[in-house]
Design an enzyme around this catalytic site. Structure first.
Site, mmCIF file in Angstrom:
data_model
loop_
_atom_site.group_PDB
_atom_site.id
_atom_site.type_symbol
_atom_site.label_atom_id
_atom_site.label_comp_id
_atom_site.label_asym_id
_atom_site.label_seq_id
_atom_site.Cartn_x
_atom_site.Cartn_y
_atom_site.Cartn_z
ATOM 1 N N GLY A 46 -12.372 -15.247 -4.967
ATOM 2 C CA GLY A 46 -13.496 -14.329 -5.123
ATOM 3 C C GLY A 46 -14.551 -14.982 -5.976
ATOM 4 O O GLY A 46 -14.304 -16.016 -6.606
ATOM 5 N N GLN A 51 -21.469 -15.393 -12.026
ATOM 6 C CA GLN A 51 -20.824 -16.702 -12.183
ATOM 7 C C GLN A 51 -21.721 -17.848 -11.714
ATOM 8 O O GLN A 51 -21.490 -19.000 -12.091
ATOM 9 C CB GLN A 51 -19.493 -16.748 -11.420
ATOM 10 C CG GLN A 51 -18.436 -15.834 -12.026
ATOM 11 C CD GLN A 51 -17.133 -15.936 -11.275
ATOM 12 O OE1 GLN A 51 -16.953 -15.277 -10.255
ATOM 13 N NE2 GLN A 51 -16.217 -16.765 -11.746
ATOM 14 N N CYS A 94 -9.603 -17.907 -13.401
ATOM 15 C CA CYS A 94 -11.016 -17.607 -13.152
ATOM 16 C C CYS A 94 -11.775 -18.923 -13.093
ATOM 17 O O CYS A 94 -11.556 -19.808 -13.930
ATOM 18 C CB CYS A 94 -11.572 -16.728 -14.269
ATOM 19 S SG CYS A 94 -13.318 -16.307 -14.053
ATOM 20 N N LEU A 95 -12.672 -19.032 -12.122
ATOM 21 C CA LEU A 95 -13.463 -20.254 -11.985
ATOM 22 C C LEU A 95 -14.363 -20.467 -13.207
ATOM 23 O O LEU A 95 -14.777 -21.597 -13.468
ATOM 24 C CB LEU A 95 -14.303 -20.192 -10.702
ATOM 25 C CG LEU A 95 -13.467 -20.165 -9.403
ATOM 26 C CD1 LEU A 95 -14.369 -19.858 -8.212
ATOM 27 C CD2 LEU A 95 -12.732 -21.486 -9.192
ATOM 28 N N HIS A 136 -10.943 -7.857 -10.680
ATOM 29 C CA HIS A 136 -11.397 -9.027 -11.446
ATOM 30 C C HIS A 136 -12.901 -9.256 -11.213
ATOM 31 O O HIS A 136 -13.655 -9.524 -12.159
ATOM 32 C CB HIS A 136 -10.555 -10.235 -10.999
ATOM 33 C CG HIS A 136 -10.937 -11.556 -11.581
ATOM 34 N ND1 HIS A 136 -10.116 -12.259 -12.436
ATOM 35 C CD2 HIS A 136 -12.038 -12.340 -11.410
ATOM 36 C CE1 HIS A 136 -10.707 -13.398 -12.773
ATOM 37 N NE2 HIS A 136 -11.866 -13.475 -12.154
ATOM 38 N N GLU A 137 -13.347 -9.129 -9.954
ATOM 39 C CA GLU A 137 -14.771 -9.379 -9.639
ATOM 40 C C GLU A 137 -15.664 -8.277 -10.201
ATOM 41 O O GLU A 137 -16.753 -8.558 -10.723
ATOM 42 C CB GLU A 137 -14.978 -9.518 -8.130
ATOM 43 C CG GLU A 137 -14.191 -10.634 -7.451
ATOM 44 C CD GLU A 137 -14.242 -11.963 -8.154
ATOM 45 O OE1 GLU A 137 -15.229 -12.254 -8.858
ATOM 46 O OE2 GLU A 137 -13.271 -12.729 -8.027
ATOM 47 N N HIS A 140 -16.418 -8.815 -13.738
ATOM 48 C CA HIS A 140 -17.496 -9.791 -13.982
ATOM 49 C C HIS A 140 -18.859 -9.093 -14.009
ATOM 50 O O HIS A 140 -19.742 -9.484 -14.774
ATOM 51 C CB HIS A 140 -17.532 -10.853 -12.873
ATOM 52 C CG HIS A 140 -16.604 -12.010 -13.081
ATOM 53 N ND1 HIS A 140 -16.700 -12.866 -14.152
ATOM 54 C CD2 HIS A 140 -15.584 -12.495 -12.318
ATOM 55 C CE1 HIS A 140 -15.774 -13.814 -14.049
ATOM 56 N NE2 HIS A 140 -15.073 -13.612 -12.940
HETATM 57 O O1 GNR Z 1 -9.819 -17.924 -7.511
HETATM 58 C C1 GNR Z 1 -9.478 -16.977 -8.218
HETATM 59 N N1 GNR Z 1 -8.166 -16.645 -8.263
HETATM 60 C C2 GNR Z 1 -7.705 -15.496 -8.879
HETATM 61 C C3 GNR Z 1 -6.347 -15.387 -9.122
HETATM 62 C C4 GNR Z 1 -5.844 -14.266 -9.715
HETATM 63 C C5 GNR Z 1 -6.684 -13.236 -10.071
HETATM 64 C C6 GNR Z 1 -8.034 -13.317 -9.839
HETATM 65 C C7 GNR Z 1 -8.549 -14.442 -9.242
HETATM 66 S S1 GNR Z 1 -10.257 -14.545 -8.911
HETATM 67 C C8 GNR Z 1 -10.469 -16.278 -9.042
HETATM 68 C C9 GNR Z 1 -11.904 -16.667 -8.724
HETATM 69 C C10 GNR Z 1 -12.832 -16.081 -9.753
HETATM 70 O O2 GNR Z 1 -12.947 -16.500 -10.867
HETATM 71 N N2 GNR Z 1 -13.487 -15.004 -9.409
HETATM 72 O O3 GNR Z 1 -14.288 -14.394 -10.284
HETATM 73 NI NI NI Z 2 -13.476 -14.865 -12.242
#
Ligand code: GNR
Ligand code: NI
Length: 171
Positions: A46, A51, A94-95, A136-137, A140
């Site tokens: 995601g 980001q 998270c990236l 998670h998104e 953000h």
């Molecule tokens: O690539 C991603 N893997 C992930 C693994 C577990 C829970 C959430 C994520 S999202 C993350 C990419 C990212 O940072 N999205 O904001």
């Molecule tokens: Ni993330």
């Protein structure tokens, strides 16, 4: 399409509450396509617009396991409209928090309402990995990173390491 650089924490844009989208135009459609290309290139499950430095309420996701099964999801102004009482822990990454992973406890299932690229309001039920990623998104978009769900001890340890890694890179 373009692959864009991803901001790494700590960064002020990642802490900001993103703005609601009020106009879906060609630029917004291009933003979502650029976000998908950036996400697939990373690779990630995601990506939220903040980001890549754009403080707008836009997220993209794809939890397919293989390239053949690709299933890109684009959401504008997403909101959680229901969350299960049942909670589940998942090891998140998270990236914007590269090379750090930790268990985060969240509702096991959620319902999300959003607009698609045509401005149509849709609602989906998500469980499993998609439920984790959509929460998670949306975090953000509210300036929240997965490390904010951890103890301050763990969070500060990770953020200090990221700051040090950046300093070492600069030298
Ligand atoms: O690539 C991603 N893997 C992930 C693994 C577990 C829970 C959430 C994520 S999202 C993350 C990419 C990212 O940072 N999205 O904001
Ligand atoms: Ni993330």
């Amino acid at each position: 399409m373009a692959c864009l650089p991803i901001l790494v924490a700590p960064h002020p844009i990642l802490k900001r509450k993103a703005d609601l989208v009020t106009l879906i135009d060609a630029d917004l459609v291009r933003l979502m396509d650029d976000m998908l290309e950036t996400m697939y290139d990373a690779p990630g499950l995601g990506l939220a617009a903040p980001q890549i430095g754009v403080s707008k309420r836009v997220i993209v996701m794809d939890t397919a396991r293989t390239e053949e099964d690709r299933n890109p999801i684009r959401m504008i102004n997403p909101e959680i409209t229901w969350a299960s009482d049942e909670m589940k822990s998942y090891e998140e990454g998270c990236l914007s928090v590269p090379e750090h992973y930790a268990e985060v406890l969240r509702p096991q299932a959620v319902r999300a309402r959003f607009m698609d690229a045509l401005g149509k309001t849709l609602e989906i039920n998500a469980d499993g990995l998609l439920a984790v990623v959509v929460q998670h998104e949306i975090d953000h978009l509210n300036g929240v990173l997965f490390v904010d769900h951890l103890s301050s001890l763990k969070r500060n340890m990770i953020l200090r390491k990221l700051t040090k890694a950046r300093k070492d890179e600069e030298e």
